[in-house]
Write a protein that holds these residues in place. Structure first.
Motif, mmCIF file in Angstrom:
data_model
loop_
_atom_site.group_PDB
_atom_site.id
_atom_site.type_symbol
_atom_site.label_atom_id
_atom_site.label_comp_id
_atom_site.label_asym_id
_atom_site.label_seq_id
_atom_site.Cartn_x
_atom_site.Cartn_y
_atom_site.Cartn_z
ATOM 1 N N VAL A 114 0.846 -1.194 0.000
ATOM 2 C CA VAL A 114 0.000 0.000 0.000
ATOM 3 C C VAL A 114 0.880 1.242 0.000
ATOM 4 C CG1 VAL A 114 -0.242 0.019 2.516
ATOM 5 C CG2 VAL A 114 -2.000 1.076 1.133
ATOM 6 N N GLY A 115 0.416 2.277 -0.670
ATOM 7 C CA GLY A 115 1.146 3.540 -0.684
ATOM 8 C C GLY A 115 0.908 4.326 0.585
ATOM 9 N N SER A 116 1.892 5.137 0.937
ATOM 10 C CA SER A 116 1.786 6.015 2.088
ATOM 11 C C SER A 116 2.164 7.418 1.643
ATOM 12 C CB SER A 116 2.733 5.548 3.199
ATOM 13 O OG SER A 116 2.748 6.492 4.241
ATOM 14 N N ARG A 117 1.263 8.342 1.809
ATOM 15 C CA ARG A 117 1.529 9.716 1.369
ATOM 16 C C ARG A 117 2.442 10.468 2.318
ATOM 17 N NH1 ARG A 117 -4.540 11.452 -0.311
ATOM 18 N NH2 ARG A 117 -4.825 9.865 -1.919
ATOM 19 N N GLY A 118 2.596 9.983 3.526
ATOM 20 C CA GLY A 118 3.474 10.656 4.482
ATOM 21 C C GLY A 118 2.908 11.976 4.979
ATOM 22 N N LEU A 119 1.583 12.028 5.177
ATOM 23 C CA LEU A 119 0.982 13.252 5.692
ATOM 24 C C LEU A 119 1.463 13.523 7.102
ATOM 25 C CD1 LEU A 119 -2.716 12.734 4.527
ATOM 26 C CD2 LEU A 119 -0.940 14.088 3.406
ATOM 27 N N LYS A 120 1.580 14.804 7.424
ATOM 28 C CA LYS A 120 2.048 15.197 8.750
ATOM 29 C C LYS A 120 1.128 16.268 9.321
ATOM 30 C CE LYS A 120 7.001 14.422 7.816
ATOM 31 N NZ LYS A 120 6.827 13.087 7.509
ATOM 32 N N GLY A 121 1.204 16.426 10.614
ATOM 33 C CA GLY A 121 0.505 17.506 11.299
ATOM 34 C C GLY A 121 -1.000 17.448 11.146
ATOM 35 N N VAL A 122 -1.584 18.610 10.852
ATOM 36 C CA VAL A 122 -3.036 18.752 10.771
ATOM 37 C C VAL A 122 -3.614 17.876 9.659
ATOM 38 C CG1 VAL A 122 -4.918 20.371 10.323
ATOM 39 C CG2 VAL A 122 -2.996 21.071 11.751
ATOM 40 N N LYS A 123 -2.928 17.793 8.514
ATOM 41 C CA LYS A 123 -3.434 16.957 7.422
ATOM 42 C C LYS A 123 -3.582 15.504 7.871
ATOM 43 C CE LYS A 123 -1.883 19.530 3.389
ATOM 44 N NZ LYS A 123 -1.029 19.512 2.198
ATOM 45 N N ARG A 124 -2.626 15.018 8.627
ATOM 46 C CA ARG A 124 -2.692 13.633 9.107
ATOM 47 C C ARG A 124 -3.865 13.456 10.067
ATOM 48 N NH1 ARG A 124 1.088 9.236 9.745
ATOM 49 N NH2 ARG A 124 0.342 7.918 11.418
ATOM 50 N N ILE A 125 -4.065 14.442 10.945
ATOM 51 C CA ILE A 125 -5.165 14.373 11.906
ATOM 52 C C ILE A 125 -6.501 14.387 11.178
ATOM 53 C CG2 ILE A 125 -6.349 15.622 13.770
ATOM 54 C CD1 ILE A 125 -3.491 16.566 14.631
ATOM 55 N N VAL A 126 -6.637 15.262 10.190
ATOM 56 C CA VAL A 126 -7.899 15.404 9.467
ATOM 57 C C VAL A 126 -8.159 14.217 8.551
ATOM 58 C CG1 VAL A 126 -9.139 16.799 7.758
ATOM 59 C CG2 VAL A 126 -7.889 17.919 9.598
ATOM 60 N N PHE A 127 -7.164 13.825 7.764
ATOM 61 C CA PHE A 127 -7.371 12.800 6.749
ATOM 62 C C PHE A 127 -7.064 11.391 7.239
ATOM 63 C CE2 PHE A 127 -6.386 16.623 4.170
ATOM 64 C CZ PHE A 127 -7.636 16.751 3.590
ATOM 65 N N GLY A 128 -6.299 11.266 8.315
ATOM 66 C CA GLY A 128 -5.931 9.945 8.798
ATOM 67 C C GLY A 128 -4.957 9.286 7.843
ATOM 68 N N SER A 129 -4.655 8.057 8.112
ATOM 69 C CA SER A 129 -3.716 7.334 7.275
ATOM 70 C C SER A 129 -4.267 5.953 6.976
ATOM 71 C CB SER A 129 -2.364 7.212 7.974
ATOM 72 O OG SER A 129 -1.538 6.315 7.261
ATOM 73 N N VAL A 130 -4.601 5.730 5.724
ATOM 74 C CA VAL A 130 -5.085 4.423 5.304
ATOM 75 C C VAL A 130 -4.001 3.381 5.561
ATOM 76 C CG1 VAL A 130 -5.791 3.027 3.315
ATOM 77 C CG2 VAL A 130 -6.699 5.341 3.597
ATOM 78 N N ALA A 131 -2.775 3.705 5.162
ATOM 79 C CA ALA A 131 -1.668 2.760 5.345
ATOM 80 C C ALA A 131 -1.507 2.394 6.820
ATOM 81 C CB ALA A 131 -0.372 3.340 4.793
ATOM 82 N N GLU A 132 -1.579 3.383 7.700
ATOM 83 C CA GLU A 132 -1.427 3.124 9.135
ATOM 84 C C GLU A 132 -2.535 2.205 9.648
ATOM 85 O OE1 GLU A 132 -0.870 5.554 13.331
ATOM 86 O OE2 GLU A 132 -1.651 6.612 11.586
ATOM 87 N N LYS A 133 -3.766 2.448 9.213
ATOM 88 C CA LYS A 133 -4.890 1.603 9.640
ATOM 89 C C LYS A 133 -4.700 0.161 9.154
ATOM 90 C CE LYS A 133 -8.162 5.419 9.672
ATOM 91 N NZ LYS A 133 -9.245 6.077 8.915
ATOM 92 N N VAL A 134 -4.220 0.024 7.930
ATOM 93 C CA VAL A 134 -3.993 -1.319 7.389
ATOM 94 C C VAL A 134 -2.891 -2.022 8.178
ATOM 95 C CG1 VAL A 134 -3.219 -2.627 5.356
ATOM 96 C CG2 VAL A 134 -4.877 -0.765 5.091
ATOM 97 N N VAL A 135 -1.779 -1.338 8.417
ATOM 98 C CA VAL A 135 -0.673 -1.937 9.165
ATOM 99 C C VAL A 135 -1.135 -2.363 10.563
ATOM 100 C CG1 VAL A 135 1.556 -1.463 10.257
ATOM 101 C CG2 VAL A 135 1.156 -0.778 7.885
ATOM 102 N N LYS A 136 -1.878 -1.506 11.231
ATOM 103 C CA LYS A 136 -2.308 -1.802 12.603
ATOM 104 C C LYS A 136 -3.309 -2.950 12.675
ATOM 105 C CE LYS A 136 -1.568 2.603 14.882
ATOM 106 N NZ LYS A 136 -2.205 3.754 15.550
ATOM 107 N N ASN A 137 -4.105 -3.129 11.632
ATOM 108 C CA ASN A 137 -5.197 -4.099 11.703
ATOM 109 C C ASN A 137 -4.995 -5.365 10.874
ATOM 110 O OD1 ASN A 137 -7.223 -2.672 13.426
ATOM 111 N ND2 ASN A 137 -6.876 -1.111 11.877
ATOM 112 N N SER A 138 -3.915 -5.456 10.144
ATOM 113 C CA SER A 138 -3.673 -6.633 9.313
ATOM 114 C C SER A 138 -2.858 -7.677 10.066
ATOM 115 C CB SER A 138 -2.919 -6.232 8.044
ATOM 116 O OG SER A 138 -2.634 -7.388 7.278
#
Length: 149
Positions: A114-138
């Motif tokens: 899966v791709g990771s856009r590397g969002l930081k700060g407010v963008k990460r808080i607002v948009f979340g991270s699909v990659a992070e959710k997949v890593v944590k739950n797979s």
């Protein structure tokens, strides 16, 4: 040695990192002799436009066009980036992280890319991270690919 026979490559076909993610999937498929399932998840228009004053038939038409466009782009993407490996496309609608995990289970894949856009700060808080959710739950190995800058 770990055997990888089926890889799920989840991409956002409109994202600039998609070719890089596809290149990694192709390389892994060649190295393992694996097949690739390429997944594109379309967000539901009914969720995107939930606050807009649109009729349901208009929303359904938007979803239909998004699905058709996604399927057409998927065919081109596979031809452009994975023509030399056994690859098929899957287009789903819904929450990207949930759909990635569900397709991984349905298709009985051995790993997820899966791709990771590397969002930081407010963008990460607002948009979340699909990659992070997949890593944590797979329960499968997940390769995250950061876009080249």
């Amino acid at each position: 040695m770990v055997q990888v026979k089926k890889i799920l490559c989840a991409v956002d076909l409109g994202d600039k990192s998609a070719p890089t993610v596809m290149a990694h999937a192709g390389g892994m498929a060649k190295a393992y002799g694996a097949e690739v399932k390429v997944l594109y998840v379309i967000p539901l228009a009914s969720v995107i436009y939930s606050d807009a004053p649109m009729k349901m038939d208009v929303i359904m038409e938007v979803e239909s066009k998004m699905r058709q466009g996604g399927e057409e782009r998927m065919v081109k993407f596979i031809a452009d980036y994975l023509s030399d490996v056994n690859a098929t496309g899957i287009v789903r609608e819904g929450d990207p992280a949930q759909e990635i995990l569900q397709v991984a289970e349905d298709e009985k894949v051995d790993m997820i890319i899966v791709g990771s856009r590397g969002l930081k700060g407010v963008k990460r808080i607002v948009f979340g991270s699909v990659a992070e959710k997949v890593v944590k739950n797979s329960h499968l190995p997940v390769l995250t690919v950061h876009p080249a800058r």
